[in-house]
Design an enzyme around this catalytic site. Structure first.
Site, PDB file in Angstrom:
ATOM      1  N   ILE A 156       0.824  -1.200   0.000  1.00 28.34           N
ATOM      2  CA  ILE A 156       0.000   0.000   0.000  1.00 28.34           C
ATOM      3  C   ILE A 156       0.863   1.256   0.000  1.00 28.34           C
ATOM      4  O   ILE A 156       0.581   2.214  -0.721  1.00 28.34           O
ATOM      5  CB  ILE A 156      -0.945  -0.002   1.221  1.00 28.34           C
ATOM      6  CG1 ILE A 156      -1.982  -1.126   1.092  1.00 28.34           C
ATOM      7  CG2 ILE A 156      -1.653   1.343   1.360  1.00 28.34           C
ATOM      8  CD1 ILE A 156      -2.839  -1.322   2.328  1.00 28.34           C
ATOM      9  N   TYR A 210      -3.303  -6.208  16.740  1.00 25.00           N
ATOM     10  CA  TYR A 210      -3.288  -5.359  15.544  1.00 25.00           C
ATOM     11  C   TYR A 210      -4.515  -4.450  15.536  1.00 25.00           C
ATOM     12  O   TYR A 210      -4.408  -3.243  15.301  1.00 25.00           O
ATOM     13  CB  TYR A 210      -3.273  -6.239  14.298  1.00 25.00           C
ATOM     14  CG  TYR A 210      -3.442  -5.484  12.998  1.00 25.00           C
ATOM     15  CD1 TYR A 210      -2.396  -4.757  12.455  1.00 25.00           C
ATOM     16  CD2 TYR A 210      -4.659  -5.513  12.298  1.00 25.00           C
ATOM     17  CE1 TYR A 210      -2.540  -4.066  11.260  1.00 25.00           C
ATOM     18  CE2 TYR A 210      -4.809  -4.828  11.105  1.00 25.00           C
ATOM     19  CZ  TYR A 210      -3.757  -4.111  10.587  1.00 25.00           C
ATOM     20  OH  TYR A 210      -3.907  -3.432   9.407  1.00 25.00           O
TER      21      TYR A 210
END
Length: 267
Positions: free
Chosen positions: A19, A157
């Site tokens: 990304i 996360y």
């Protein structure tokens, strides 16, 4: 819409692949001078060469190699030496990986917070005052659908990405009225090399990729309305828009590019 970022300098952390690489490429294509960041000089120089080739012989924006481990104080100092001021800061660097909730150690909890949250805070603290003095700037945190829909297989996360929503909202308030916008981007399940490895940790490794991807989405991300992984360029498109003058009234937000994964009208 025509987005022109000529004359602007951007830093994208963790931008040698995935990304981050897509974001760096699209910002450069819009005319920005872009700092490409990674931990090693080798990986950064390779990424810069690949980006330059993708942009053509005469890229719209310049590329700056920023080889520095931004999770450390020394790394941030090196970044500031190479790019003393930026107009666009994209806090993209992040780590992820599955772990049963009761097996996550204190050390791992700290590592996820330090890498995924504190790194962006540190860089924002370094660059935001200059943006505010100049009366223009863009700060973005690449969050995740996991910030809202905490995944059972990696709650550490999810915790770190939830924290980014609070951090970005808080810094947006701190920059109120200055001409600087601060937002987080809720990225959905995205197709990267790292995610391919992650997918194969959760489904049969003998499956061809297209079948493995479909099986992963069916079993682990069934609420996705897109019903496929998002391509990095699709995330980058939103980041470039939020980096532009066109997004001048969007600040303090958690903006979704999640393929409809988050089952809520608001985040």
């Amino acid at each position: 819409m025509k987005i022109d970022l000529s004359g602007r300098t951007a830093l994208v952390t963790g931008s040698t692949q995935g990304i981050g690489e897509a974001i760096a490429r699209h910002l450069a294509a819009a005319g920005a001078r872009v700092g490409v960041n990674g931990r090693s000089a080798k990986s950064v120089s390779s990424a810069v060469a690949n980006l330059a080739a993708a942009l053509g012989d005469d890229p719209a924006g310049d590329l700056v190699a920023v080889d520095a481990d931004v999770t450390t104080d020394n790394g941030v100092r090196r970044v500031l030496e190479l790019l003393p001021d930026v107009d666009i800061l994209v806090n993209n660097l992040g780590i992820f990986g599955p772990r049963p909730a009761l097996e996550i150690s204190d050390e791992e909890w700290r590592r996820y917070f330090d890498t995924n949250v504190l790194t962006g805070i540190r860089l924002t603290r370094a660059y935001l005052p200059g943006m505010m003095r100049r009366g223009w700037g863009r700060v973005q945190y690449i969050a995740s659908d996991s910030a809202v829909v905490i995944p059972t297989e990696m709650i550490h996360y999810g915790m770190s990405k939830t924290a980014l929503l609070a951090v970005s909202r808080g810094f947006a308030k701190g920059a109120a009225g200055s001409g600087v916008t601060v937002n987080s981007v809720l990225a959905g399940p995205t197709h990267t090399a790292g995610v391919e490895d992650f997918v194969y940790q959760l489904v049969d490794r003998d499956l061809p990729w297209d079948e493995a991807q479909r099986e992963f989405m069916k079993r682990h991300r069934p609420q996705s309305l897109l019903q496929r992984l998002i391509e990095p360029a699709e995330i980058a498109n939103l980041v470039v828009y939020l980096s532009s003058p066109l997004a001048s009234a969007t600040t303090g937000g958690a903006v979704r590019v999640d393929g409809g994964y988050i089952d809520a009208i608001l985040p």
